[in-house]
Scaffold this motif. Structure first.
Motif, short mmCIF file in Angstrom:
data_model
loop_
_atom_site.label_atom_id
_atom_site.label_comp_id
_atom_site.label_asym_id
_atom_site.label_seq_id
_atom_site.Cartn_x
_atom_site.Cartn_y
_atom_site.Cartn_z
N GLU A 125 -24.91 -18.71 -25.27
CA GLU A 125 -25.92 -19.22 -24.96
C GLU A 125 -26.91 -19.80 -25.91
OE1 GLU A 125 -27.16 -15.24 -23.32
OE2 GLU A 125 -25.84 -15.43 -21.44
N ASP A 163 -31.24 -5.75 -24.79
CA ASP A 163 -31.22 -6.46 -23.70
C ASP A 163 -30.15 -5.78 -22.75
OD1 ASP A 163 -30.39 -8.37 -21.61
OD2 ASP A 163 -30.79 -10.19 -22.81
N ALA A 192 -20.42 -9.17 -26.91
CA ALA A 192 -22.21 -9.46 -26.93
C ALA A 192 -22.59 -10.59 -27.81
CB ALA A 192 -22.74 -8.24 -27.13
N ALA A 197 -31.69 -17.27 -29.84
CA ALA A 197 -30.43 -16.32 -29.76
C ALA A 197 -29.62 -16.37 -30.96
CB ALA A 197 -29.79 -16.80 -28.49
N ASP A 255 -29.04 -6.43 -19.72
CA ASP A 255 -28.00 -7.41 -19.12
C ASP A 255 -26.76 -7.50 -19.86
OD1 ASP A 255 -29.23 -7.45 -16.44
OD2 ASP A 255 -30.48 -8.94 -17.26
N LEU A 256 -27.37 -7.90 -20.93
CA LEU A 256 -26.02 -8.37 -21.91
C LEU A 256 -25.45 -7.05 -22.29
CD1 LEU A 256 -25.19 -10.49 -24.24
CD2 LEU A 256 -26.90 -9.43 -25.81
N ASP A 272 -22.94 -6.29 -19.37
CA ASP A 272 -21.94 -7.30 -19.16
C ASP A 272 -20.79 -7.12 -20.45
OD1 ASP A 272 -23.33 -8.20 -16.87
OD2 ASP A 272 -24.03 -10.05 -18.09
N ALA A 273 -21.54 -6.99 -21.51
CA ALA A 273 -20.68 -6.49 -22.70
C ALA A 273 -19.59 -5.47 -22.48
CB ALA A 273 -21.35 -6.80 -23.83
N ARG A 327 -21.11 -13.69 -26.61
CA ARG A 327 -22.16 -14.33 -25.47
C ARG A 327 -23.60 -14.74 -25.88
NH1 ARG A 327 -22.83 -12.59 -19.35
NH2 ARG A 327 -20.73 -12.33 -19.84
N ILE A 328 -24.21 -14.02 -27.08
CA ILE A 328 -25.41 -14.49 -27.54
C ILE A 328 -25.00 -16.03 -27.92
CG2 ILE A 328 -26.93 -14.31 -29.52
CD1 ILE A 328 -26.64 -11.49 -28.89
#
Lengths: 385, 119
Positions: A58, A11, A51, A63, A13-14, A17-18, A54-55
């Protein structure tokens, strides 16, 4: 790091961001705690944790499964060179033929080159929101259509590699002869393209076209400072050769020699060889035009395009005279291309056909938005009286 | 594994062969392709559609009885001629199948991934 996270988490985006969060954490922590003994490893570990956090946050079921799987990453410990492999995978993903060409350029600059959306938008003279949307759409397609993070298999490599090289060369050319905007040359784009070229060369040292493209960009960039004077384009014969960058030329020539030794010629290698002949001549009059014409013949055999034929005609003009060259140029269907008009104008001028030359200069001026090129064409036209 | 729709698009202007001598090699090529997809374990479903003149459109979005109309949903010069649904590990694998399928049926093939099934 983005490349390696993207491979692990599938991913983009992930991953981005991470990586960003990890850098922020480093900025906060390192001044207090001191720089860790292995800063790269610290960042990667921190980004991986971010990361996973974040998973978890979410937390839809899917996920959570993913996060659990990542914690028990089944891939064996990475051998050295894995980072390079990841970057190479990322390049091929960004330049996948299933993405629109402008999206390939934008994604490559963003994810491989590390440029911001704002920088890319201003480089290509589009609104930042437009560029942002373009990149978001492309990333969504990569995820939804499952464009793989993988270096293509050997049988597909030449075709896929040529898409990658095209992206890099496009970035370079956009910098070297900006199609529009105030600045005639945008050095930062040239520099970025060369950086990408060097990276590819490091990653694929055995591919002669990679060496060819890098050589081509170096030999072209070596002349950058002499290409515009007083806001006006200076063409090759009039450039101050003493101000060419000898270091870049030496590096470019070495790469061209390496390509010749491999003897697997291709489009970029031949263009590089042509530039090597030009940069070899201490003065314009000493240019070995017969060798250049020969190289263009070879180039036309691999890339039979009207633009190659046009450049070949310029060499023919030096060997066989402007009349022979003009006949070749007039046969080409390139009336929307400013260089075709500019070449015709110059040949007509040399033949003393001033009125026709003036009309051709006018057509060339109308067909380009580059300010330095317009200035040069206008002066040439005014010299005809 | 992701499922992909490989749809074959035909334009009204395309001169499609009509005689059996011309059609038979296409049928054979498509049969051979289908078998290859099955043997590779990538087959989910596939088939050719009757002509667009056989289409009926149903609109059940209103409050009353569904509205049934003769003809396709959208008047278009291009229409779906047939499709495959295949299973592939990634887009590269799907594009390879699409290239082979396109050559076999002599039509352009559009590749689209299905949405992930909610787990």
């Amino acid at each position: 790091m983005v490349a390696s996270l993207a491979r692990r988490f599938g991913d983009l985006d992930l991953a981005e961001d991470a990586a960003g969060e990890a850098f922020v954490a480093a900025l906060e922590r390192w001044p207090q705690d001191g720089i860790p003994p292995n800063p790269g490893g610290w960042l990667t570990t921190t980004a991986t944790r971010k990361a996973l956090d974040r998973i978890r946050r979410e937390s839809h079921r899917d996920a959570k499964h993913k996060a659990a799987a990542m914690l028990h990453d089944p891939t064996p410990p990475e051998p050295t060179g894995a980072v390079e492999d990841d970057r190479l995978r990322l390049v091929f993903t960004c330049c996948h033929p299933a993405l629109a060409p402008e999206a390939r350029v934008a994604l490559t600059l963003k994810l491989v080159g590390g440029l911001t959306v704002g920088e890319i938008a201003s480089a290509f003279l589009v609104q930042e929101t437009t560029m942002g949307q373009r990149i978001t759409r492309a990333k969504r397609k990569i995820a939804d259509a499952r464009i793989p993070y993988r270096v293509p298999e050997r049988e597909d490599l030449p075709a896929r590699l040529s898409a990658v090289l095209a992206v890099v060369y496009l970035v370079f050319n956009e910098g070297y002869l900006a199609s529009a905007g105030e600045a005639p040359i945008r050095g930062e784009l040239c520099a970025e393209a060369i950086r990408l070229g060097r990276l590819l060369r490091q990653l694929l040292p055995e591919e002669p076209e990679v060496a060819g493209l890098l050589a081509l960009m170096l030999l072209t960039d070596a002349r950058r400072d002499t290409r515009v004077a007083g806001g006006e384009l200076v063409t090759l014969p009039d450039q101050d050769r003493g101000r060419w960058d000898r270091e870049l030329i030496a590096e470019g020539h070495a790469l061209v020699r390496e390509c010749l030794a491999r003897n697997r010629p291709g489009h970029y290698q031949l263009l590089a060889a042509i530039n090597a002949v030009h940069t070899d001549a201490p003065e314009a009059a000493a240019t070995d035009w017969s060798q250049i014409a020969q190289l263009y013949d070879q180039l036309y055999a691999v890339s039979p395009t009207p633009v190659v034929a046009l450049n070949r005609a310029v060499a023919v003009a030096e060997l066989d005279g402007p009349e022979v060259a003009l006949a070749l140029v007039d046969r080409l269907d390139l009336s929307s291309y400013h260089a075709w008009h500019a070449t015709r104008a110059d040949l007509l001028r040399r033949l003393g056909r001033s009125e026709e030359a003036k009309a051709a200069y006018d057509a060339a001026i109308a067909a380009t938005d580059n300010p330095a090129e317009r200035a040069w064409l206008s002066r040439r036209r005014s010299q005809l009286g | 594994m992701t499922q992909y729709l490989l749809s074959v698009h035909q334009a009204e202007g395309d001169d499609m062969p009509t005689s059996m001598e011309e059609l038979q090699p296409i049928f054979d090529a498509v049969d051979a392709f289908n078998q290859k997809v099955r043997d590779a374990g990538a087959w989910v479903f596939g088939g050719g559609l009757q002509g667009i003149e056989s289409a009926t459109t149903v609109d059940g979005t209103g409050d009353g009885a569904p509205v049934v109309t003769d003809g396709p949903f959208a008047e278009s010069k291009e229409y779906l001629g047939g499709f495959w649904i295949i299973e592939a590990p990634d887009l590269d694998a799907a594009l390879k199948w699409a290239a082979e399928g396109s050559a076999a049926c002599r039509g352009k093939v559009e590749v689209r991934p299905f949405q992930e099934e909610p787990s």
